[in-house]
Design a protein around this motif. Structure first.
Motif, PDB file in Angstrom:
ATOM      1  N   GLU A  51       0.859  -1.180   0.000  1.00 58.96           N
ATOM      2  CA  GLU A  51       0.000   0.000   0.000  1.00 58.96           C
ATOM      3  C   GLU A  51       0.892   1.226   0.000  1.00 58.96           C
ATOM      4  OE1 GLU A  51      -4.143  -0.570   2.223  1.00 58.96           O
ATOM      5  OE2 GLU A  51      -2.440  -0.902   3.556  1.00 58.96           O
ATOM      6  N   PRO A  94      -3.462  -5.192  -2.640  1.00 53.92           N
ATOM      7  CA  PRO A  94      -4.896  -5.080  -2.937  1.00 53.92           C
ATOM      8  C   PRO A  94      -5.196  -4.163  -4.114  1.00 53.92           C
ATOM      9  CG  PRO A  94      -4.332  -3.867  -0.940  1.00 53.92           C
ATOM     10  CD  PRO A  94      -3.135  -4.677  -1.294  1.00 53.92           C
ATOM     11  N   TYR A  95      -4.243  -3.311  -4.494  1.00 52.51           N
ATOM     12  CA  TYR A  95      -4.450  -2.428  -5.634  1.00 52.51           C
ATOM     13  C   TYR A  95      -4.710  -3.203  -6.918  1.00 52.51           C
ATOM     14  CZ  TYR A  95      -2.497   1.243  -2.601  1.00 52.51           C
ATOM     15  OH  TYR A  95      -2.265   2.118  -1.563  1.00 52.51           O
ATOM     16  N   THR A 139      -6.696  -5.510  -7.533  1.00 52.13           N
ATOM     17  CA  THR A 139      -8.129  -5.708  -7.770  1.00 52.13           C
ATOM     18  C   THR A 139      -8.923  -4.408  -7.663  1.00 52.13           C
ATOM     19  OG1 THR A 139      -8.448  -6.290  -5.427  1.00 52.13           O
ATOM     20  CG2 THR A 139      -8.048  -8.105  -6.989  1.00 52.13           C
ATOM     21  N   GLN A 140      -8.328  -3.400  -7.056  1.00 55.64           N
ATOM     22  CA  GLN A 140      -9.045  -2.137  -6.870  1.00 55.64           C
ATOM     23  C   GLN A 140      -8.935  -1.201  -8.066  1.00 55.64           C
ATOM     24  OE1 GLN A 140      -7.464  -0.428  -3.283  1.00 55.64           O
ATOM     25  NE2 GLN A 140      -8.220  -2.085  -1.970  1.00 55.64           N
ATOM     26  N   TYR A 141      -7.846  -1.316  -8.819  1.00 53.81           N
ATOM     27  CA  TYR A 141      -7.571  -0.366  -9.892  1.00 53.81           C
ATOM     28  C   TYR A 141      -7.196  -1.091 -11.187  1.00 53.81           C
ATOM     29  CZ  TYR A 141      -7.116   2.953  -5.995  1.00 53.81           C
ATOM     30  OH  TYR A 141      -7.345   3.711  -4.880  1.00 53.81           O
ATOM     31  N   ASP A 145      -4.936   3.380 -13.735  1.00 50.29           N
ATOM     32  CA  ASP A 145      -6.167   4.038 -13.320  1.00 50.29           C
ATOM     33  C   ASP A 145      -5.919   5.447 -12.789  1.00 50.29           C
ATOM     34  OD1 ASP A 145      -8.672   4.633 -12.195  1.00 50.29           O
ATOM     35  OD2 ASP A 145      -9.037   2.507 -11.821  1.00 50.29           O
ATOM     36  N   TYR A 202      -6.289   5.994  -8.945  1.00 47.19           N
ATOM     37  CA  TYR A 202      -5.144   5.675  -8.080  1.00 47.19           C
ATOM     38  C   TYR A 202      -4.198   6.857  -8.010  1.00 47.19           C
ATOM     39  CZ  TYR A 202      -0.596   3.755  -6.718  1.00 47.19           C
ATOM     40  OH  TYR A 202       0.620   3.544  -6.104  1.00 47.19           O
ATOM     41  N   TYR A 205      -5.428   9.564  -5.841  1.00 47.11           N
ATOM     42  CA  TYR A 205      -5.234   9.223  -4.427  1.00 47.11           C
ATOM     43  C   TYR A 205      -3.789   9.473  -4.003  1.00 47.11           C
ATOM     44  CZ  TYR A 205      -3.480   6.214  -0.756  1.00 47.11           C
ATOM     45  OH  TYR A 205      -2.780   5.747   0.329  1.00 47.11           O
TER      46      TYR A 205
END
Length: 775
Positions: free
Chosen positions: A357, A392-393, A395-397, A406, A409, A412
């Motif tokens: 992260e 986890p990024y 699957t998130q982006y 993305d 991202y 953020y």
């Protein structure tokens, strides 16, 4: 140089005169409309409208009239700056000819051309002529060749109205200047090579007279390829790993032909940044460029390592305390990959993994990054790696390879950093693990979204472990200010790589970074100051050498630097290409109008410790006082002189101070490496008297200005004050103490002292006036 166009295939044919054409009267009726069209075609660059001179408009009108009056048969010939001539023949052949040097580049489309059109206009580079045409090669294609009036650039464009196979290169030169030396760049940190050819690099060719041509992509940098064809053709296109090109795809290639290797680099780089709209950053554009900083990356004292029993936060606070105790301003602090969690265990200390992260790990930062930055009181530079397989990024982006595409991202990341007091985002591992899939779009999307998000939050960027592709891609990003131009931890063995890759970077408006070193390392500190880029230290707590550091910076931490980065002299390229055992010679300068102070740095690369050069070859065009920085001695030299200078120790450092109408020369503040850097000397003129302005940091009460004079000089202050002028009649050197006024500056005049009797004339050679090392 007025551009020309003719309707003949003969390169040597004279330009058509529209006055001789029977339909000239009909053409002239269109002149008022042409004036409007010419003004419309001049591009409006960032910063406001471009002024179009009457001469430019007149030239373009003549060309436009010529276009209207040309017969529609035969080859079309267009001229540009530097005697460059472009010829396109309906049979498919095209030629680029240069007058000086007398070089010719020839290619053939391989198919007949149709719809040949000529146009005049203007873009960010200025007014141009363009010859466009259509042809069939697997599918219908359109191409154009553009030559410029004011720059020795030729721009090639090829586009595909429909989807097509990636089987066509343009330009594709079967004839070009042969038997030349060359330079390309390849791989991580883009090190130079004089032997190999890298398809991801600009190709730079030069002869023994430094006549040079540069061929490179001008678009699609992350997928472009320059390569040899099967019959030895010099070809530019898209990498063959990409099999097809989409509907509407366009590719551009730039050719520069110029005398002077460094001049050609500058012309090439200025063209790319202008075409892509980059605002080239000033040398103090961000914290890393303005002030000295502290680094914790590979090779630094506190890379994945803390001091004794101290925590990381306490260690870095103690580093800041060292600067405070010495009264030297620390400009920023860099946090390397140790600051965020990595790998499946989300551990800050996992040095072999990617980002889990992108947030400060706890530990080391138990109360978050923003609170640490506020307590430290200086901006931060934040490092980033690739995205770990466990993150986890994934699957998130939206991702490609090991990087996030993305924009959400990147919004953020930029927002997190901005609220935590970060000034610069450093993307590392670019030509290694931080790569997307190789295709036409993903690398562009990755880098575009990164740059756009950081720009919205007013963050600048630094690239690390970049490939040549990334260097050229930076021509699109005004907030990409710095780039690493050699491997980790600056040392004597990195200097040559650093200098040549710095030439690549600085051509594109990026300031080169040496990476970290210790403040006790005088020659590394000198190289960093001359680089005009960041000065990044990595000393252990308690070991900071303040006295040495103050040769590169002021008391407030501001770096005193030259106008441009230190880069190799033209002669050094030739010596490198031929493997000659001769010292490397690099140059930079400070300009004050007609008065240029040059800084020359030389070091052995083999057994030869004699630097042999002519000042003219290093850019000097007037008499100067050549000051040996470390010995304190000097001599008057002419541009045409041939000088032989022994190198004692690792390096020779010379300051060439111009001799003006006063017959005097100002070497400057010799307590700074860059004696006339504009963060110390803000103004210099010589109208028979020398006028000089010196700026002081808070806490600085006196600086000493050194110079050369064939007679005893005197000085008086118009702002601030001056002390007693010391003059050595043997060395012909003077020293003037200068003190600031209330505004922190001093302005002085230096002139001939009023004394009876004549003074002796200037000596040709001066030695030993102030002998011995300065340190």
């Amino acid at each position: 140089m007025a551009a020309t166009v003719t309707g003949t295939a003969n390169l040597a044919a004279p330009t058509l005169n529209p006055l001789d054409h029977p339909s000239f009267a009909d053409c002239v009726r269109g002149v008022p409309g042409m004036i409007s069209e010419v003004k419309h075609r001049i591009a409006v660059p960032r910063g406001g409208p471009q002024r179009v001179s009457g001469t430019t408009v007149l030239r373009m009108i003549v060309i436009c009239v010529t276009f209207l009056c040309l017969p529609a048969t035969g080859a079309v010939v267009a001229g540009g700056a530097g005697g460059i001539t472009v010829t396109v023949d309906p049979d498919g052949s095209y030629d680029i000819a240069a007058a000086g040097p007398s070089w010719r580049f020839h290619g053939d489309i391989g198919y007949p051309l149709s719809n040949i059109q000529v146009a005049s206009g203007g873009d960010a580079l200025g007014p141009y002529l363009e010859i466009g045409f259509d042809f069939q090669s697997g599918t219908g294609r359109h191409a154009a060749i553009r030559s410029y009036w004011d720059h020795p650039d030729v721009l090639f464009t090829v586009s595909n109205p429909a989807a097509s196979p990636n089987t066509f290169a343009f330009p594709n030169f079967s004839q070009y200047p042969r038997n030349l030396d060359h330079l390309t760049f390849s791989g991580i940190f883009a090190p130079p090579t004089f032997g190999d050819f890298s398809n991801e690099s600009p190709w730079v060719f030069f002869d023994s007279s430094f006549n040079t041509f540069v061929l490179s992509p001008a678009a699609n940098f992350m997928a472009a390829s320059t390569a040899w064809g099967p019959q030895g053709e010099l070809a530019s296109g898209i990498a063959p790993a990409i099999s097809s090109l989409p509907h509407g795809f366009e590719h551009r290639t730039l050719l520069v032909i110029q005398n002077g290797i460094n001049r050609a680099f500058d012309t090439w780089g200025q063209a790319l940044t202008a075409l892509h709209g980059k605002i080239r950053p000033a040398s103090d554009a961000d914290a890393s460029l303005s002030k000295v900083g502290y680094w914790t990356d590979n090779g630094a004292t506190y890379y994945y390592h803390m001091a004794g029993s101290l925590s990381y936060e306490e260690t870095l606070a103690a580093v800041k305390g060292d600067f405070d105790r010495l009264g030297i301003g620390l400009g920023y602090l860099q946090l390397d990959s140790w600051f965020y969690p990595k790998g499946a265990g989300a551990s800050w200390s996992n040095n072999g993994a990617g980002i889990y992260e992108y947030v400060a790990a706890a530990p080391p930062f138990m109360e978050g990054l923003a609170k640490f930055q506020r307590s430290l009181g200086v901006p931060l530079i934040a490092h980033a790696r690739w995205i770990d397989a466990s993150s986890p990024y994934r699957t998130q982006y939206q991702m490609s390879g090991n990087v996030v595409l993305d924009p959400a991202y990147w919004d953020y990341v930029a927002g997190y950093l901005a609220t935590a007091g970060v000034a610069t985002y450093e993307q590392d591992w670019l030509d290694d693990k931080a790569q997307p899939a190789f295709n036409l779009t993903d690398a562009e999307t990755f880098l575009n979204n990164m740059a756009a998000a950081m720009e919205r939050r007013n963050l600048t960027m630094q690239y690390c472990m970049a490939s040549p592709r990334h260097f050229m891609q930076s021509s699109k990003y005004s907030n990409l200010t710095t780039i690493r131009t050699s491997a980790d931890r600056l040392g004597r063995d990195r200097w040559t790589e650093f200098l040549y890759t710095s030439r690549f970077a600085s051509a594109l408006g990026i300031w080169p970074f040496t990476d970290n070193f210790m403040s006790t390392e005088t020659n590394n500190l000198l190289v960093a100051a001359l680089s005009a880029g960041p000065v990044g230290l990595a000393d252990p707590i308690g070991a900071l050498d303040g006295a040495n550091l103050l040769h590169a910076v002021r008391k407030d931490g501001v770096i005193v630097k030259p106008d441009v980065p230190l880069t190799p002299a033209d002669t050094s390229y030739s010596n490198m290409a031929h493997g000659v055992d001769t010292p490397q010679i690099a140059t930079t300068y400070t300009d004050f109008g007609a008065l240029r102070t040059s800084y020359w740095f030389a070091y052995p690369q083999g057994t030869n410790t004699q630097a042999t050069f002519s000042p003219a070859d290093l850019g000097m065009n007037r008499r100067a006082y050549l000051y040996d920085y470390f010995s304190g001695s000097g001599e008057v030299v002419d541009p045409s002189d041939v000088l032989v200078k022994p190198i004692a120790g690792d390096a020779l450092y010379l300051v060439a101070a111009p001799i003006g109408p006063s017959e005097m020369a100002v070497v400057g503040d010799v307590d700074q490496f860059v004696t006339m850097g504009k963060k110390r000397v803000t103004a210099l003129t010589d109208d028979g008297e020398i006028h000089l302005t010196v700026v002081f940091a808070n806490g600085e009460t006196e600086r000493t200005i050194k110079g050369y004079s064939p007679f005893k000089p005197a000085a008086r202050a118009t702002a601030g004050s001056v002390g007693h002028v010391a003059y050595d009649a043997v060395s012909r050197q003077f020293q003037i103490p200068v003190m600031p006024g209330p505004d922190g500056t001093a302005s002085i005049r230096i002139h001939r002292a009023r004394a009876r009797g004549s003074q002796p004339g200037p000596p040709r050679t001066i030695g030993g006036g102030e002998s011995g090392s300065k340190f």
